[in-house]
Design a protein around this motif. Structure first.
Motif, PDB file in Angstrom:
ATOM      1  N   PRO A  60       0.836  -1.209   0.000  1.00  0.00           N
ATOM      2  CA  PRO A  60       0.000   0.000   0.000  1.00  0.00           C
ATOM      3  C   PRO A  60       0.870   1.258   0.000  1.00  0.00           C
ATOM      4  N   ILE A  61       0.490   2.238  -0.779  1.00  0.00           N
ATOM      5  CA  ILE A  61       1.269   3.459  -0.940  1.00  0.00           C
ATOM      6  C   ILE A  61       0.740   4.548  -0.007  1.00  0.00           C
ATOM      7  N   ASP A  62       1.605   5.064   0.869  1.00  0.00           N
ATOM      8  CA  ASP A  62       1.175   6.176   1.719  1.00  0.00           C
ATOM      9  C   ASP A  62       1.908   7.476   1.401  1.00  0.00           C
ATOM     10  N   LEU A  63       2.697   7.467   0.299  1.00  0.00           N
ATOM     11  CA  LEU A  63       3.337   8.711  -0.154  1.00  0.00           C
ATOM     12  C   LEU A  63       3.504   8.661  -1.670  1.00  0.00           C
ATOM     13  N   ILE A  64       2.902   9.628  -2.359  1.00  0.00           N
ATOM     14  CA  ILE A  64       3.114   9.795  -3.800  1.00  0.00           C
ATOM     15  C   ILE A  64       4.103  10.938  -3.985  1.00  0.00           C
ATOM     16  N   MET A  65       5.160  10.662  -4.726  1.00  0.00           N
ATOM     17  CA  MET A  65       6.187  11.671  -4.997  1.00  0.00           C
ATOM     18  C   MET A  65       6.263  11.907  -6.502  1.00  0.00           C
ATOM     19  N   TYR A  66       6.663  13.105  -6.875  1.00  0.00           N
ATOM     20  CA  TYR A  66       6.722  13.455  -8.291  1.00  0.00           C
ATOM     21  C   TYR A  66       7.840  14.465  -8.496  1.00  0.00           C
TER      22      TYR A  66
END
Length: 502
Positions: free
Chosen positions: A80-86
């Motif tokens: 599960p992803i708890d941080l989206i970075m870009y």
């Protein structure tokens, strides 16, 4: 800090730099998605596989998603992803990126990774030829970046199916510290999880490999084999077998060895990324946490020190003594109980004959050894006589040393595992060296023939048996300094554990 993150990168030439900057925000797994819509996406990703896994120096688990990015496709990750970075170039479409991720954790966050001032590397992208059926093999112990490059390049070149042979126990025994290699079932599971993470759309067959060839020697469907510089000879042999069966030779893709980004602790370690280095770095560290033992008092804290004859465990015990531990040598206690006039001396004479007793009334250990180490039933009989007396005296001494104020007591015994005396300890620490080295040491130390030494070594629990129960493992096979570094790590960890236990 997030548990797991997903990093979107628009500028592939800055991908590894973005990874290094993003890694500080993630604790466990960081997925990386390079947004490429160009026709040469495979070539670009192929270059970034090498860049990211060799240049992004970080201890977290990075996973470059090899499946090409498509705006209309959902992104689902195993974790599960708890941080989206870009990165900077992706900032304008962050909402589109967010909606594409279907494995978001509640309370996820967004984080911009500024790469605007980062230099752009000019990379030459090699041609990536596609194949339906691709094969590769390896040990894949404690999946590292070298493994990830190998697996990723295979996946990148496959349009349908990838077969991975994971070496079974019969194929790993020539490797350094092979006893510390993870079970094949765990390695297979780890490889399969990684493959599905980087491209879930392919078919995967991950199986225990019991010989060099696996199915590649006679299955006409395979077209490509992916190997490292070290294993290219295996591909040659496979193709020789295929030619014998009038099958088309496999194309071979060879991957350069990745250099280890971690500084070598000692010259005994290799420069390349390798599982051997990882296993060497495990020496003196906690492999499995200690379990509460309600059968013995909390103090003094008892360490069982196991190791075969001539393994160097007495030397390890001396080093622990210099750290402040009290030492009880169970082998010496057994010899003390052999003395003339003591009950065990008389019992041994009655059980094995008067000829094993010298004219001075002492037990002739060499004669006794010739009897018991050549006959398992005789060895069992001796053990049943000696072990109860030894452990009774050992426990008496443990209590006495605790009353003297010792915080840590080390019980040293060659039979620690076989006799299950580790059940009377809070932790088990094991000492291992290659059996051939133990035989040489025993010959030299005790003046035995090679056969006599081999009988004694083979009559004891194997290194694998010792490791299977151990909390910490040492190997004094290399230099004095390397052995000392293992002791220092173990003692430091033990003291930190005991301080928290108070």
């Amino acid at each position: 800090m997030a548990h797991n993150g997903l990093l979107f990168v628009s500028n592939a030439a800055k991908a590894h730099i973005a990874c290094m900057k993003a890694a500080k925000y993630v604790r466990n797994v960081m997925y990386v998605k390079i947004k490429i819509n160009a026709e040469n996406s495979s070539q670009v990703i192929g270059r970034q596989i090498v860049n990211i896994y060799t240049k992004a120096q970080t201890n977290i688990d990075i996973r470059l998603m090899v499946k090409p990015y498509e705006k209309s496709k959902d992104i689902i990750t195993r974790q599960p992803i708890d941080l989206i970075m870009y990165d900077s170039e992706s900032a304008k479409e962050v909402e589109v990126l967010r909606k594409s991720v279907k494995s978001l954790d509640r309370g996820y966050r967004l984080q911009n990774i500024d790469t605007s001032d980062s230099p752009i590397e000019n990379n030459v992208n090699e041609e990536v030829k596609a194949y339906e059926y691709v094969a590769l093999g390896g040990t894949f112990d404690r999946l590292h970046n070298g493994h990830k490059i190998l697996l990723s390049q295979a996946v990148l070149r496959s349009t349908r199916h990838v077969t991975v042979g994971v070496t079974d126990v019969n194929m790993i025994q020539s490797k350094k510290l092979w006893e510390l290699i993870e079970p094949v079932e765990k390695r297979i599971e780890t490889v399969l999880q990684f493959l599905n993470d980087i491209n879930p759309d392919l078919e995967y067959n991950v199986f225990p490999l019991k010989d060099l060839y696996g199915p590649t020697k006679d299955d006409p469907k395979f077209q490509l084999i992916v190997v490292s510089e070290e294993t290219v000879r295996g591909a040659v042999k496979i193709n020789e077998k295929r030619q014998e069966k009038n099958l088309k030779k496999l194309d071979t893709y060879v991957i350069e060895l990745a250099q280890d980004s971690h500084p070598r602790r000692h010259h005994e370690e290799e420069d390349k990324v390798s599982s051997s280095n990882q296993r060497m770095r495990l020496l003196g560290t906690l492999l499995r946490p200690p379990r509460p033992n309600p059968n013995i008092p909390d103090w003094p804290y008892v360490i069982g020190l196991a190791g075969g004859i001539a393994s160097g465990k007495s030397n390890i015990a001396e080093k622990l003594k210099s750290k402040g531990a009290a030492i009880i040598n169970c082998d010496i206690i057994a010899h003390e109980l052999y003395r003339p006039g003591l009950p065990l001396n008389t019992t041994i004479a009655q059980s094995f004959g008067d000829h094993v007793i010298t004219s001075d009334g002492e037990v002739d250990r060499r004669k006794l050894g010739q009897i018991v180490f050549s006959d398992k039933s005789q060895l069992q009989k001796l053990n049943e006589l000696v072990w109860p007396a030894v452990i009774e005296e050992t426990q008496r001494r443990v209590v006495a040393l605790g009353k003297q104020g010792y915080k840590v007591v080390v019980m040293e015994a060659a039979v620690m595992v076989r006799a299950k005396w580790y059940e009377r300890c809070h932790q088990l620490w094991a000492v291992i060296i290659p059996p051939d080295e133990a035989i040489k040491r025993l010959q030299k130390r005790n003046g035995l023939t090679e056969e006599e030494a081999r009988q004694r070594i083979e009559a004891q629990p194997s290194n694998s048996e010792q490791v299977a129960h151990a909390n910490i493992v040492f190997s004094p096979f290399w230099s004095y300094e390397y052995t000392q570094s293992q002791i220092d790590r173990a003692w430091q960890q033990l003291n930190e554990y005991l301080d928290n236990k108070k």
